[in-house]
Design an enzyme around this catalytic site. Structure first.
Site, PDB file in Angstrom:
ATOM      1  N   ASP A 207     -12.151 -10.750   0.472  1.00 33.90           N
ATOM      2  CA  ASP A 207     -13.366 -10.931   1.255  1.00 33.90           C
ATOM      3  C   ASP A 207     -14.491 -10.202   0.527  1.00 33.90           C
ATOM      4  O   ASP A 207     -14.261  -9.240  -0.203  1.00 33.90           O
ATOM      5  CB  ASP A 207     -13.232 -10.479   2.716  1.00 33.90           C
TER       6      ASP A 207
ATOM      7  N   GLU B 295       0.813  -1.228   0.000  1.00 34.60           N
ATOM      8  CA  GLU B 295       0.000   0.000   0.000  1.00 34.60           C
ATOM      9  C   GLU B 295       0.843   1.274   0.000  1.00 34.60           C
ATOM     10  O   GLU B 295       0.654   2.167   0.818  1.00 34.60           O
ATOM     11  CB  GLU B 295      -0.938  -0.029   1.207  1.00 34.60           C
TER      12      GLU B 295
ATOM     13  N   HIS C   8     -10.361  -6.636  -1.370  1.00 35.73           N
ATOM     14  CA  HIS C   8     -11.336  -6.382  -0.305  1.00 35.73           C
ATOM     15  C   HIS C   8     -12.541  -5.724  -0.969  1.00 35.73           C
ATOM     16  O   HIS C   8     -12.616  -4.503  -1.129  1.00 35.73           O
ATOM     17  CB  HIS C   8     -10.760  -5.461   0.767  1.00 35.73           C
TER      18      HIS C   8
ATOM     19  N   ASN D 126       1.997  -5.255  -3.014  1.00 33.73           N
ATOM     20  CA  ASN D 126       0.636  -5.588  -2.630  1.00 33.73           C
ATOM     21  C   ASN D 126      -0.165  -4.304  -2.357  1.00 33.73           C
ATOM     22  O   ASN D 126       0.329  -3.403  -1.677  1.00 33.73           O
ATOM     23  CB  ASN D 126       0.682  -6.455  -1.349  1.00 33.73           C
TER      24      ASN D 126
ATOM     25  N   GLU E 281      -6.113 -10.905  -0.516  1.00 30.93           N
ATOM     26  CA  GLU E 281      -6.855 -10.653   0.726  1.00 30.93           C
ATOM     27  C   GLU E 281      -8.375 -10.644   0.479  1.00 30.93           C
ATOM     28  O   GLU E 281      -9.102  -9.812   0.989  1.00 30.93           O
ATOM     29  CB  GLU E 281      -6.410  -9.326   1.359  1.00 30.93           C
TER      30      GLU E 281
END
Ligand code: G3I
Length: 376
Positions: free
Chosen positions: A288, A178, A256, A219, A286
């Site tokens: 979800d 990030e 996400h 990432n 990641e």
């Protein structure tokens, strides 16, 4: 079926045993604890082989990874370890390899929690994704008191020491996490930005020197689609790193999902393809899929979640260079989106973002992932 990791080459299960016997000369074997432990003491495995209807069995058949993010403080919870070992062939340290956990005080490293996660992974033949070496968040407080050469030196020492500690046992590191803001430039709220863009290349070079066999990833989140300042800024950054000969091997798209505004699976695939065209591996790191703000009854929410997850997973798994998908947690109860602090990021809950419910029961989302893994 499970896999061994020989350096940057990974081979699967029984095939690996044959390969290891017949062609060890051509497969660079890293003397990693996992390989040694597996080869030397198979009886130590408390995990036999995946059930045929497990996510990891479907993934092994496709030579893909399906992973989850783990935290040792959940290990005592019902079905947490069992589901992790039964369904996932990849493990990401959710928090326990981050700077605030590893180097609380300058020069004082504590690796025990991360070691426990690596040991769990090796016991259950899971790949390990290291997360994360350089990130502006969850930094030890002392780091934020530094600047300039002192900050650069502290960053490079952290990267070197941490990567060397788990040398040979981490398949992929999120080296930098990030670094880019919504405007596509280095984010203003990171202390590393003041070092200039070169800090990213320096972190990758240091990680590569520390563990040459690890695949090194950049990432980030909300760069999954095309055309936004952030996604275009990320593409430019990765292009520049590749052109400069920086040892970067992959890009992690966190995924996400924000159901109220998200790229289509087709757009996601087009975005992944352009990074693959740079010669990179890509992964969804990641995943979800929260449903709190998705309209409809609970059954309708979960059915939407199943289809949407399937389509996103298929966008990855149908690309040979999209080698894995990691769910950000094992079940709905332990998701970061189930905490008051973070759940509000996705509006009103409950978000129910993962393939297993709070009791460890499979949800329709599980079937969506399983179908994508089987090419259905
Ligand atoms: O360690 C302290 C503990 O000492 C204290 O008792 C406890 C009290 O609440 O807090 C603990 O710290 C928590 C930390 O997780 C470790 O558990 C923080 O409050 C909590 O905010 C932190 O949340 C993590 C979050 O990153 C922080 O940004 C989530 O678990 C984690 O899932 C989440 O993961 C990030 C990825 O690393 C990067 N991508 C985004 C993703 C979601 O934010």
């Amino acid at each position: 079926m499970y896999f061994f990791r020989f350096g940057r080459v990974r081979v699967f299960g029984a095939f690996a045993l044959v390969l290891g016997l017949s062609s060890s000369a051509c497969v660079e074997r890293k003397p990693s604890a996992s390989a040694t432990q597996t080869a030397a003491s198979p009886q130590a495995d408390t995990y036999a082989t995946p059930a045929p209807d497990s996510l990891r069995a479907f993934a092994d058949q496709q030579k893909k990874f399906i992973g989850t993010a783990l935290a040792t403080w959940h290990f005592g919870k019902p079905n947490y370890k069992e589901i992790s070992a039964a369904h996932f062939n990849s493990l990401t340290a959710e928090n326990e390899m981050k700077w605030e956990a590893v180097e609380k005080q300058q020069g004082q490293f504590s690796f025990a929690p991360g070691d426990a996660l690596v040991a769990f992974a090796e016991q259950h033949h899971m790949r390990v994704r290291g997360h994360t070496l350089v990130w502006h968040s969850q930094l030890a407080p002392w780091v934020k008191t530094l600047s300039g050469d002192k900050l650069r030196a502290a960053m490079l020492h952290h990267v070197k020491t941490t990567a060397e500690h788990w040398k040979g046992r981490i398949a992929q590191w999120d080296v930098v996490n990030e670094a880019i803001g919504d405007d596509g430039e280095l984010r203003k709220d990171s202390p590393f930005t003041a070092l200039g863009k070169e800090y990213i290349a320096e972190a990758f070079r240091t990680a590569h020197a520390a563990d040459p066999a690890a695949q090194l990833f950049y990432n980030d989140y909300e760069a999954e689609g095309l055309g936004t300042p952030k996604s275009e800024g990320q593409y430019r950054l990765i292009q520049q790193l590749k052109q400069a000969g920086v040892p970067i091997h992959g890009v992690g798209f966190q995924m996400h999902v924000e159901p109220r505004k998200w790229p289509t699976p087709e757009e996601i695939r087009k975005n992944l393809e352009r990074f693959v065209a740079l010669g990179l591996t890509v992964e969804l790191t990641e995943l979800d899929v929260p449903v709190g703000e998705v309209p409809g009854t609970l059954a309708e929410k979960l059915e939407w979640q199943k289809k949407y997850t399937h389509d996103i997973a298929a966008a990855c798994f149908t690309l040979p260079a999209c080698t894995g998908i990691t769910l950000w947690g094992v079940n709905d109860a332990v998701s970061w989106l189930s905490t008051p602090e973070w759940g509000k990021l996705r509006g009103n809950g409950p978000h129910l973002p993962l393939p297993f419910d709070a009791d460890g029961k499979k949800k329709p989302m599980f079937d969506g992932i399983a179908a994508a893994l089987q090419g259905k």
